[in-house]
Design an enzyme around this catalytic site. Structure first.
Site, PDB file in Angstrom:
ATOM      1  N   ALA A  80      -7.854  10.174  -3.482  1.00 14.71           N
ATOM      2  CA  ALA A  80      -9.351  10.751  -2.779  1.00 14.71           C
ATOM      3  C   ALA A  80      -9.968   9.814  -1.809  1.00 14.71           C
ATOM      4  CB  ALA A  80     -10.284  11.595  -3.689  1.00 14.71           C
ATOM      5  N   ARG A 112      -9.875  -1.539   2.870  1.00  8.42           N
ATOM      6  CA  ARG A 112      -9.385  -2.720   3.448  1.00  8.42           C
ATOM      7  C   ARG A 112      -8.115  -2.489   4.463  1.00  8.42           C
ATOM      8  NH1 ARG A 112      -8.940  -5.038  -2.691  1.00  8.42           N
ATOM      9  NH2 ARG A 112      -9.168  -2.661  -2.894  1.00  8.42           N
ATOM     10  N   ASP A 127      -1.690   4.951  -4.125  1.00 10.20           N
ATOM     11  CA  ASP A 127      -1.393   3.949  -3.203  1.00 10.20           C
ATOM     12  C   ASP A 127      -0.311   2.872  -3.927  1.00 10.20           C
ATOM     13  OD1 ASP A 127      -2.730   2.452  -5.140  1.00 10.20           O
ATOM     14  OD2 ASP A 127      -4.333   1.649  -3.784  1.00 10.20           O
ATOM     15  N   ASN A 179      -4.733  -4.733 -15.615  1.00 10.35           N
ATOM     16  CA  ASN A 179      -4.684  -3.369 -15.461  1.00 10.35           C
ATOM     17  C   ASN A 179      -3.587  -2.986 -14.299  1.00 10.35           C
ATOM     18  OD1 ASN A 179      -4.587  -0.587 -15.889  1.00 10.35           O
ATOM     19  ND2 ASN A 179      -6.664  -0.706 -15.249  1.00 10.35           N
ATOM     20  N   ALA A 200      27.366   9.620  39.309  1.00  6.19           N
ATOM     21  CA  ALA A 200      26.110   8.593  39.255  1.00  6.19           C
ATOM     22  C   ALA A 200      25.096   9.216  40.079  1.00  6.19           C
ATOM     23  CB  ALA A 200      26.491   7.309  39.780  1.00  6.19           C
ATOM     24  N   ARG A 252      24.257  18.862  52.491  1.00  7.31           N
ATOM     25  CA  ARG A 252      23.504  17.659  53.108  1.00  7.31           C
ATOM     26  C   ARG A 252      23.762  17.668  54.547  1.00  7.31           C
ATOM     27  NH1 ARG A 252      28.706  14.731  50.590  1.00  7.31           N
ATOM     28  NH2 ARG A 252      30.073  14.596  52.551  1.00  7.31           N
TER      29      ARG A 252
HETATM   30  C1  UD1 Z   1      -8.300   0.018 -10.211  1.00 11.47           C
HETATM   31  C2  UD1 Z   1      -8.739   0.024 -11.527  1.00 11.47           C
HETATM   32  C3  UD1 Z   1      -8.411  -1.387 -11.914  1.00 11.47           C
HETATM   33  C4  UD1 Z   1      -7.010  -1.580 -11.658  1.00 11.47           C
HETATM   34  C5  UD1 Z   1      -6.489  -1.702 -10.222  1.00 11.47           C
HETATM   35  C6  UD1 Z   1      -5.265  -1.597  -9.832  1.00 11.47           C
HETATM   36  C7  UD1 Z   1     -10.620   1.379 -11.935  1.00 11.47           C
HETATM   37  C8  UD1 Z   1     -12.063   1.517 -12.318  1.00 11.47           C
HETATM   38  N1  UD1 Z   1      -9.976   0.077 -11.759  1.00 11.47           N
HETATM   39  O1  UD1 Z   1      -9.270  -0.631  -9.341  1.00 11.47           O
HETATM   40  O2  UD1 Z   1      -8.770  -1.792 -13.254  1.00 11.47           O
HETATM   41  O3  UD1 Z   1      -6.567  -3.262 -11.924  1.00 11.47           O
HETATM   42  O4  UD1 Z   1      -6.888  -0.088  -9.861  1.00 11.47           O
HETATM   43  O5  UD1 Z   1      -4.684  -1.390  -8.658  1.00 11.47           O
HETATM   44  O6  UD1 Z   1      -9.897   2.449 -11.859  1.00 11.47           O
HETATM   45  N2  UD1 Z   1      -9.817   7.038  -6.141  1.00 11.47           N
HETATM   46  C9  UD1 Z   1     -10.229   8.336  -6.119  1.00 11.47           C
HETATM   47  N3  UD1 Z   1     -11.571   8.644  -6.156  1.00 11.47           N
HETATM   48  C10 UD1 Z   1     -12.314   7.803  -6.318  1.00 11.47           C
HETATM   49  C11 UD1 Z   1     -11.994   6.516  -6.583  1.00 11.47           C
HETATM   50  C12 UD1 Z   1     -10.680   6.245  -6.152  1.00 11.47           C
HETATM   51  O7  UD1 Z   1      -9.358   9.369  -6.001  1.00 11.47           O
HETATM   52  O8  UD1 Z   1     -13.663   8.251  -6.596  1.00 11.47           O
HETATM   53  C13 UD1 Z   1      -8.329   6.576  -5.779  1.00 11.47           C
HETATM   54  C14 UD1 Z   1      -8.345   5.843  -4.567  1.00 11.47           C
HETATM   55  O9  UD1 Z   1      -7.951   6.506  -3.512  1.00 11.47           O
HETATM   56  C15 UD1 Z   1      -7.129   4.995  -5.166  1.00 11.47           C
HETATM   57  C16 UD1 Z   1      -7.372   4.693  -6.436  1.00 11.47           C
HETATM   58  O10 UD1 Z   1      -8.123   5.804  -7.160  1.00 11.47           O
HETATM   59  O11 UD1 Z   1      -5.837   5.639  -4.788  1.00 11.47           O
HETATM   60  C17 UD1 Z   1      -7.734   3.312  -7.005  1.00 11.47           C
HETATM   61  O12 UD1 Z   1      -8.993   3.273  -6.448  1.00 11.47           O
HETATM   62  P1  UD1 Z   1      -9.470   1.837  -6.037  1.00 11.47           P
HETATM   63  O13 UD1 Z   1     -10.797   1.959  -5.616  1.00 11.47           O
HETATM   64  O14 UD1 Z   1      -8.529   1.179  -5.280  1.00 11.47           O
HETATM   65  O15 UD1 Z   1      -9.480   1.011  -7.480  1.00 11.47           O
HETATM   66  P2  UD1 Z   1      -9.256  -0.520  -7.765  1.00 11.47           P
HETATM   67  O16 UD1 Z   1     -10.715  -1.234  -7.433  1.00 11.47           O
HETATM   68  O17 UD1 Z   1      -7.935  -0.992  -7.018  1.00 11.47           O
HETATM   69 MG    MG Z   2      -6.897  -0.225  -5.622  1.00  8.12          MG
END
Ligand code: UD1
Ligand code: MG
Length: 465
Positions: A12, A17, A106, A173, A384, A444
Site C-alpha cells: 500500500a 526513496r 517490494d 528482521n 529498394a 511515371r
Molecule cells: C520494515 C520492518 C522492519 C524490517 C524492514 C525490512 C516494520 C515496522 N518494519 O521496515 O523491521 O527490517 O521492513 O525491509 O514493519 N506498507 C503498507 N502499509 C503501510 C505501511 C507500509 O502496505 O501503512 C507496505 C509498504 O508498501 C512496503 C512494506 O509495507 O511494501 C514495508 O514498509 P516500509 O515502510 O518499507 O517498512 P520498513 O521501514 O522498510
Molecule cells: Mg522497506
C-alpha cells in the site's frame, strides 16, 4: 502441509526513496512488476483465494496488474504502518484461521523455498510466530531482532526506536513472517502508535505475543540479499540484474548459446529452443517464443513475438508483436513494428519497416522499404525504396500484391490498390490503379533526352565569366 496457509503481501505504500510518481511495487525487475513477482511467489504456496494484497497508494493500478491471477485485495486507504495494513484486513483474514504468512511487496527475489521452509518450521513449532532474520554487515534501517542471553527472541526494535546498544545488533528482521492466526488476531488490538514514527508497527506483534506468554522463533536466512526489500533504484537495478542472470543461466543450461551473457536481457516469460544463438546486447522481452537453431543478432530487440525454428535475425533489428515462420531472415536494421506475419523463407533486409503486413513464403524486401497494411504474396520481389502509401490523412488502406509480382525499385503504391499475380511494376512508378495479372504497369513520366544540352550550358557559362 496440513494447516491452511493465507499469504498477505503489503503493497500500500508509496516508496518515497524511489523518487517516483509511480508506487514502488509498480516498478519492474526482470520484466515484471515487483508486485507481480511477490504475488507469483505467494501462488506457489497458497490458492488464489488465500492470497491477499494490501493496496492503498495507486490501488487501482496495483490491482489491475495482478487481478488476472485471481488474488484478493485489502484496501488500506490511509497508510498508518505495516501493523495497520493487517488491521485493515482483519474482517477478511481473521475467519480464515490456519497460518498467516506476511511479507512486503517490494521483495521480488524471495525464493518460494524460503517461504516453504518458514511455514514448515512454524508448523512443527510451538511458537506463535516465526520470522526470518539475517546477519547483515550494515543493518542500518532494518528492525533488529533482540534475543535474551539464552538466544530466545524477545522483540523486534525498529531503527528509529532503538537504543545505541540495540542498534549495534547485526541480526536484522528481513520482513517475512509466519503467524499462527489464532493468537495473532487475539492480540492485534494491542498494537499502538507509541513510537517515533507514530505508526502501527507489525513488528511490535513479536513483543506483544511474547509478553502474552507465547514464544517467537527467528529463522536465520542463508542468502539475505535475495530476501531484502527494494527501496531505491540502485537496489532495483541489482534485483533486475539478478533476474536476468538467473534467466540467461537457465537458458544456457537448457541448450541456448548466449554470447557475453552479462549484456543480454531476457524476460522471465520468454521461451527459447535449443541451439539458438543469442548475440551480445540482444533484448528478448515479454511473451516471446523463439524456436530451435535461430540466431538473434547483436543489439536486436524482440518483444511479444513468435519466431519458428531457424529464423535468422541480423543485428540491430526490432521485432514487435509479430510472427515469423521457419527459415526467414530479417535485418540488419529492420523493423517489424506491429502485428506482422512473415511466411517461411521470407527475407527482410536493411532499413525495411513492416506494419500489419503479411509477407508470403520466399518473398523478399531487401532494402529501404515501408510496407504497411499489406498482404504480399509468395516469391514477390519488393525493390529498394518501395513505399506503400497506406494513410490518406484520415484512414488506413490495404495494399494487396499477388504471388510472383516484381515490384521495381522506388515504386509508390497508393492504397487501396491491388496487384495481380505475376505482374511487373516498373521502377519509379506511382501505382494508383489496380494492376491485372501478368501485366506491366508503368506509372511515371517518360524520359526525354536533349542531345548536347549539358555541353552547351557549360560553354555558355564559361563565356560569361
Ligand atoms: C520494515 C520492518 C522492519 C524490517 C524492514 C525490512 C516494520 C515496522 N518494519 O521496515 O523491521 O527490517 O521492513 O525491509 O514493519 N506498507 C503498507 N502499509 C503501510 C505501511 C507500509 O502496505 O501503512 C507496505 C509498504 O508498501 C512496503 C512494506 O509495507 O511494501 C514495508 O514498509 P516500509 O515502510 O518499507 O517498512 P520498513 O521501514 O522498510
Ligand atoms: Mg522497506
Amino acid at each position: 502441509m496440513n494447516t491452511p496457509v493465507t499469504v498477505v503481501i503489503l503493497a500500500a505504500g508509496l516508496g518515497t526513496r524511489m523518487k517516483s510518481r509511480r508506487a514502488k511495487v509498480l516498478h519492474q525487475a526482470g520484466g515484471r512488476t515487483l508486485v507481480e513477482h511477490t504475488v507469483d511467489t505467494a501462488l506457489s504456496l497458497a490458492t488464489p483465494d488465500r492470497v491477499f494484497v494490501v493496496v492503498g497508494h495507486q490501488a487501482a493500478q496495483v490491482k489491475s496488474t495482478v487481478e488476472g491471477r485471481g488474488v484478493r485485495f485489502i484496501h488500506q486507504t490511509e497508510q498508518k504502518g505495516t501493523g495497520h495494513a493487517l488491521i485493515a484486513g482483519r474482517e477478511l483474514l481473521a475467519p480464515l484461521g490456519g497460518l498467516l504468512v506476511v511479507y512486503y511487496g517490494d521483495c521480488p527475489l524471495i525464493p518460494a523455498a524460503v517461504l516453504a521452509s518458514l511455514i514448515d518450521h512454524q508448523e512443527h513449532s510451538k511458537a506463535a510466530a516465526t520470522l526470518v532474520s539475517a546477519e547483515l554487515e550494515d543493518p542500518t534501517g532494518y528492525g533488529r531482532v533482540i534475543r535474551d542471553s539464552g538466544g530466545q527472541v524477545l522483540e523486534v526494535i525498529e531503527q528509529k526506536a532503538g537504543t545505541p546498544a540495540q542498534l549495534a545488533i547485526r541480526e536484522a528482521n528481513v520482513g517475512i513472517y509466519c503467524f499462527q492466526a489464532g493468537p495473532f488476531w487475539q492480540h492485534i488490538d494491542e498494537l499502538g502508535t507509541n513510537n517515533p514514527a507514530r505508526e502501527y508497527y507489525l513488528t511490535d506483534m513479536v513483543g506483544i505475543l511474547i509478553r502474552a506468554g507465547h514464544t517467537v522463533d527467528a529463522f536465520r536466512a542463508g542468502n539475505p540479499m535475495e530476501l531484502l526489500g527494494i527501496n531505491n533504484r540502485v537496489e532495483l537495478a541489482a534485483a533486475d540484474r539478478t533476474f536476468r542472470e538467473r534467466k540467461v543461466r537457465e537458458l544456457m543450461l537448457a541448450g541456448v548459446t548466449v554470447e557475453k551473457p552479462e549484456t543480454v536481457s531476457v524476460d522471465d516469460s520468454v521461451a527459447i529452443g535449443i541451439d539458438t544463438v543469442i548475440e551480445p546486447f540482444a533484448q528478448i522481452l515479454g511473451k516471446t517464443k523463439i524456436g530451435e537453431a535461430c540466431r538473434i543478432g547483436a543489439c536486436s530487440i524482440v518483444r511479444d513475438s513468435e519466431l519458428a525454428d531457424s529464423v535468422q535475425v541480423a543485428p540491430f533489428t526490432m521485432i514487435n508483436t509479430s510472427r515469423v515462420a521457419a527459415g526467414a531472415y530479417i535485418g540488419p536494421y529492420a523493423r517489424l513494428r506491429l502485428e506482422n506475419d512473415i511466411a517461411p523463407g521470407a527475407h527482410i533486409g536493411n532499413f525495411v519497416e513492416l506494419k500489419k503486413t503479411r509477407l508470403g513464403a520466399g518473398a523478399k524486401a531487401m532494402h529501404l522499404a515501408y510496407l504497411g497494411d499489406s498482404v504480399i504474396g509468395e516469391n514477390v520481389n519488393v525493390g529498394a525504396g518501395t513505399i506503400t502509401c497506406n494513410y490518406d490523412g484520415r484512414a488506413k488502406h490495404q495494399t494487396k500484391i499477388g504471388n510472383g509480382v516484381f515490384v521495381g525499385s522506388n515504386a509508390t503504391l497508393v492504397a487501396p490498390v491491388e496487384i495481380g499475380d505475376g505482374a511487373y511494376l516498373a521502377a519509379g512508378s506511382v501505382i494508383t490503379d489496380p494492376v491485372p495479372v501478368d501485366a506491366l504497369a508503368l506509372g511515371r513520366a517518360r524520359q526525354v533526352n536533349k542531345p548536347d544540352w549539358a555541353r552547351k550550358r557549360r560553354e555558355k557559362t564559361r563565356t560569361k565569366s
